[in-house]
Design a protein around this motif. Structure first.
Motif, mmCIF file in Angstrom:
data_model
loop_
_atom_site.group_PDB
_atom_site.id
_atom_site.type_symbol
_atom_site.label_atom_id
_atom_site.label_comp_id
_atom_site.label_asym_id
_atom_site.label_seq_id
_atom_site.Cartn_x
_atom_site.Cartn_y
_atom_site.Cartn_z
ATOM 1 N N ALA A 96 40.734 15.826 18.612
ATOM 2 C CA ALA A 96 40.027 14.556 19.323
ATOM 3 C C ALA A 96 40.443 13.477 18.614
ATOM 4 C CB ALA A 96 38.547 14.754 19.263
ATOM 5 N N SER A 97 40.615 13.317 17.337
ATOM 6 C CA SER A 97 41.300 12.171 16.736
ATOM 7 C C SER A 97 42.359 11.649 17.292
ATOM 8 C CB SER A 97 41.328 12.316 15.198
ATOM 9 O OG SER A 97 41.712 11.072 14.609
ATOM 10 N N CYS A 98 43.412 12.517 17.620
ATOM 11 C CA CYS A 98 44.736 12.203 18.077
ATOM 12 C C CYS A 98 44.605 11.859 19.494
ATOM 13 C CB CYS A 98 45.499 13.365 18.418
ATOM 14 S SG CYS A 98 46.187 14.202 16.959
ATOM 15 N N ALA A 99 43.778 12.410 20.306
ATOM 16 C CA ALA A 99 43.491 11.854 21.671
ATOM 17 C C ALA A 99 42.716 10.413 21.560
ATOM 18 C CB ALA A 99 42.240 12.649 22.287
ATOM 19 N N GLY A 100 41.927 10.270 20.693
ATOM 20 C CA GLY A 100 41.250 8.734 20.512
ATOM 21 C C GLY A 100 42.474 7.693 20.097
ATOM 22 N N ARG A 101 43.194 8.227 19.292
ATOM 23 C CA ARG A 101 44.232 7.230 18.951
ATOM 24 C C ARG A 101 45.075 6.815 20.119
ATOM 25 N NH1 ARG A 101 46.589 10.501 14.599
ATOM 26 N NH2 ARG A 101 44.534 11.079 13.600
ATOM 27 N N VAL A 102 45.577 7.835 20.868
ATOM 28 C CA VAL A 102 46.209 7.384 22.018
ATOM 29 C C VAL A 102 45.395 6.771 22.993
ATOM 30 C CG1 VAL A 102 47.206 8.633 24.103
ATOM 31 C CG2 VAL A 102 47.551 9.357 21.821
ATOM 32 N N GLU A 103 43.936 6.886 23.375
ATOM 33 C CA GLU A 103 43.373 6.296 24.120
ATOM 34 C C GLU A 103 43.365 4.780 23.706
ATOM 35 O OE1 GLU A 103 38.801 6.580 25.026
ATOM 36 O OE2 GLU A 103 39.954 8.257 26.161
ATOM 37 N N ARG A 104 42.926 4.559 22.440
ATOM 38 C CA ARG A 104 43.093 3.111 22.035
ATOM 39 C C ARG A 104 44.366 2.417 22.220
ATOM 40 N NH1 ARG A 104 40.088 5.773 18.213
ATOM 41 N NH2 ARG A 104 41.671 5.716 16.723
ATOM 42 N N ALA A 105 45.499 3.125 21.905
ATOM 43 C CA ALA A 105 46.732 2.341 22.031
ATOM 44 C C ALA A 105 46.990 1.969 23.518
ATOM 45 C CB ALA A 105 47.762 3.219 21.657
ATOM 46 N N LEU A 106 46.473 3.081 24.405
ATOM 47 C CA LEU A 106 46.632 2.676 25.990
ATOM 48 C C LEU A 106 45.681 1.410 26.241
ATOM 49 C CD1 LEU A 106 46.771 6.242 27.541
ATOM 50 C CD2 LEU A 106 48.560 4.558 27.407
ATOM 51 N N LEU A 107 44.699 1.313 25.746
ATOM 52 C CA LEU A 107 43.631 0.123 26.126
ATOM 53 C C LEU A 107 44.349 -0.966 25.455
ATOM 54 C CD1 LEU A 107 40.317 2.213 25.510
ATOM 55 C CD2 LEU A 107 41.214 1.139 27.712
ATOM 56 N N GLY A 108 44.974 -1.016 24.475
ATOM 57 C CA GLY A 108 45.590 -2.076 23.776
ATOM 58 C C GLY A 108 47.039 -2.649 24.745
ATOM 59 N N VAL A 109 47.233 -2.095 25.620
ATOM 60 C CA VAL A 109 48.247 -2.291 26.848
ATOM 61 C C VAL A 109 47.691 -3.723 27.606
ATOM 62 C CG1 VAL A 109 50.045 -2.027 28.421
ATOM 63 C CG2 VAL A 109 49.693 -0.439 26.582
ATOM 64 N N ALA A 110 48.318 -4.425 27.816
ATOM 65 C CA ALA A 110 47.988 -5.832 28.844
ATOM 66 C C ALA A 110 47.707 -5.104 30.246
ATOM 67 C CB ALA A 110 48.935 -6.958 28.885
ATOM 68 N N GLN A 111 46.617 -5.785 30.770
ATOM 69 C CA GLN A 111 46.042 -5.205 31.963
ATOM 70 C C GLN A 111 45.583 -4.144 32.189
ATOM 71 O OE1 GLN A 111 49.236 -6.667 34.483
ATOM 72 N NE2 GLN A 111 48.836 -9.012 34.160
ATOM 73 N N VAL A 112 45.373 -3.137 31.200
ATOM 74 C CA VAL A 112 44.728 -1.767 31.303
ATOM 75 C C VAL A 112 43.377 -2.355 31.445
ATOM 76 C CG1 VAL A 112 44.493 0.487 30.167
ATOM 77 C CG2 VAL A 112 46.722 -0.441 30.151
ATOM 78 N N SER A 113 42.743 -1.463 32.577
ATOM 79 C CA SER A 113 41.252 -1.854 32.566
ATOM 80 C C SER A 113 40.663 -0.564 32.240
ATOM 81 C CB SER A 113 40.859 -2.094 34.109
ATOM 82 O OG SER A 113 41.213 -0.930 34.979
ATOM 83 N N LEU B 229 53.117 5.290 25.020
ATOM 84 C CA LEU B 229 52.924 6.758 24.539
ATOM 85 C C LEU B 229 54.117 7.093 24.137
ATOM 86 C CD1 LEU B 229 51.691 8.045 28.144
ATOM 87 C CD2 LEU B 229 50.308 7.655 25.862
ATOM 88 N N LEU B 230 55.337 6.716 23.982
ATOM 89 C CA LEU B 230 56.490 7.093 23.365
ATOM 90 C C LEU B 230 56.376 6.792 21.801
ATOM 91 C CD1 LEU B 230 59.508 6.338 25.760
ATOM 92 C CD2 LEU B 230 58.357 8.799 25.029
ATOM 93 N N TYR B 231 55.772 5.351 21.624
ATOM 94 C CA TYR B 231 55.505 4.852 20.389
ATOM 95 C C TYR B 231 54.339 5.839 19.357
ATOM 96 C CZ TYR B 231 54.037 1.918 16.620
ATOM 97 O OH TYR B 231 53.680 1.414 15.140
ATOM 98 N N THR B 232 53.317 5.931 20.358
ATOM 99 C CA THR B 232 52.549 6.583 19.766
ATOM 100 C C THR B 232 52.746 8.140 19.171
ATOM 101 O OG1 THR B 232 50.614 5.297 20.966
ATOM 102 C CG2 THR B 232 49.914 7.294 20.360
ATOM 103 N N SER B 233 53.273 8.601 20.007
ATOM 104 C CA SER B 233 54.016 9.946 19.717
ATOM 105 C C SER B 233 54.909 9.773 18.475
ATOM 106 C CB SER B 233 54.576 10.664 21.016
ATOM 107 O OG SER B 233 55.275 12.027 20.629
ATOM 108 N N ASP B 234 55.803 9.007 18.709
ATOM 109 C CA ASP B 234 56.652 8.970 17.639
ATOM 110 C C ASP B 234 56.145 8.726 16.111
ATOM 111 O OD1 ASP B 234 58.816 9.725 19.211
ATOM 112 O OD2 ASP B 234 59.611 7.556 19.453
ATOM 113 N N ALA B 235 54.990 7.789 16.273
ATOM 114 C CA ALA B 235 54.291 7.357 15.107
ATOM 115 C C ALA B 235 53.588 8.567 14.502
ATOM 116 C CB ALA B 235 53.485 6.323 15.369
ATOM 117 N N ALA B 236 52.761 9.368 15.274
ATOM 118 C CA ALA B 236 51.964 10.462 15.066
ATOM 119 C C ALA B 236 53.163 11.492 14.237
ATOM 120 C CB ALA B 236 51.468 11.082 16.193
ATOM 121 N N ASP B 237 54.266 11.722 14.778
ATOM 122 C CA ASP B 237 55.185 12.585 14.158
ATOM 123 C C ASP B 237 55.535 12.324 13.005
ATOM 124 O OD1 ASP B 237 55.064 14.057 16.654
ATOM 125 O OD2 ASP B 237 56.817 13.440 17.476
ATOM 126 N N GLU B 238 55.559 10.831 12.735
ATOM 127 C CA GLU B 238 56.059 10.473 11.362
ATOM 128 C C GLU B 238 55.141 10.369 10.496
ATOM 129 O OE1 GLU B 238 59.134 9.962 10.408
ATOM 130 O OE2 GLU B 238 59.875 10.863 12.485
#
Length: 71
Positions: A14-31, A58-67
């Motif tokens: 669930a922590s991974c999902a939360g990180r992805v969600e926060r990253a997506l919400l950080g993209v401009a104009q995402v409501s 998503l690619l950045y989030t995935s790569d960062a998590a892998d690292e």
């Protein structure tokens, strides 16, 4: 505003999902962004022109998590 279902693989908790969600919400104009760990999908509401930025996020989030960067 259109919504997109984006596949996300590699989330293990669930922590991974939360990180992805926060990253997506950080993209401009995402409501809204909702990530479902079980289905490995993110439903995102954003203008169609933001789709490339969402995919890049998503690619950045995935790569960062892998690292082990904990994004």
């Amino acid at each position: 505003m259109p919504s997109f279902d984006l596949p996300i693989s590699g989330m293990t908790c669930a922590s991974c999902a939360g990180r992805v969600e926060r990253a997506l919400l950080g993209v401009a104009q995402v409501s809204d962004a909702r990530v479902n760990l079980a289905s490995e999908l993110a439903r995102v509401q954003a203008p169609a022109e933001q789709l490339p930025a969402l995919i890049a996020c998503l690619l950045y989030t995935s790569d960062a998590a892998d690292e082990g960067l904990g994004v």
